[in-house]
Design a protein around this motif. Structure first.
Motif: not given
Length: 230
Positions: A102-128
């Motif tokens: 599987x991926x390492x934590x830093x690899x996953x974080x790097x890919x996460x940061x590559x996601x557009x800000x609107x989608x990341x904001x969606x997950x930060x709001x929706x998951x909690x």
């Protein structure tokens, strides 16, 4: 091929063994649900000790994005209220060699940061928000429906294929898994070994398709295990 069953008996997962003509190596796939009865994980652990090699899912190292995305099913409040537990971190520590492609934590974080800000904001709001809803209202039956929708993967919230996160959580990690089983097949297919693959159920269909199309492995045996009842 059905690997998750939600019915009158509760939630079941199918342990499937794949074989190939002409070589003795076997792959036994354990499609994991990451929340279940303690008895389910004890059964899986006992069975894993009989294998010769284990291929285990799991992002290695800390990842804040991963903690966010898995926070729903890791809620102690939810687990206590439903009488379930999260998949043990030491599930595969049974004295058998383990590989983790599987991926390492830093690899996953790097890919996460590559996601557009609107989608990341969606997950930060929706998951909690979804996490709060599950802690207040979730039943075993409702959880079963969510797990069935997701194929039992690591997210406890619906994550349609239109999101970029789908490619990171599933597609890119599927590619790493398939590359590892190809390596094992190439190096060890002439050995009489049984290789256990312990991955979230959402990863199983691509893996089975890969083993069949690339290397000629087909399902030969299957057995249902009860994850939790209602």
């Amino acid at each position: 091929m059905d690997i998750i069953d939600v019915g009158g008996m509760g939630v079941r997962t199918a342990v499937v063994q794949l074989r190939r003509k002409g070589t003795p190596c076997r792959f036994t796939i354990y499609p994991m649900i990451h929340v279940g009865e303690p008895s389910f994980y004890r059964t899986v652990r006992t069975r894993l000790a009989r294998h010769d090699l284990i291929v285990q899912e799991g992002i290695s190292g800390p990842t804040r994005a991963g903690e966010l995305l898995t926070s729903v099913y890791r809620s102690e409040t939810l687990q206590l209220r439903l009488g379930l537990q999260v998949q043990p971190g030491d599930l595969c520590d049974v004295g058998v060699p383990v590989v983790r492609p599987d991926m390492t934590g830093p690899e996953f974080e790097e890919r996460w940061r590559g996601i557009g800000l609107p989608e990341r904001a969606f997950w930060y709001a929706t998951v909690p928000a979804f996490g709060l809803y599950t802690r207040l209202f979730m039943s075993r039956e409702m959880l079963a429906r969510e797990l069935f929708t997701l194929g039992g993967d690591t997210l406890a919230i619906e994550e349609p294929s239109g999101f970029a996160l789908h490619e990171i959580v599933l597609d890119q990690r599927d590619a790493l898994l398939c590359a590892e089983v190809t390596r094992i097949h190439t190096e060890r297919c002439e050995e009489d070994i049984d290789v256990a693959v312990v991955y979230g159920a959402g990863h199983v269909a691509p893996l089975v398709a890969h083993l069949r199309a690339r290397h000629g492995y087909v399902p030969r045996d299957a057995e249902w295990l009860l994850v939790f009842d209602f």
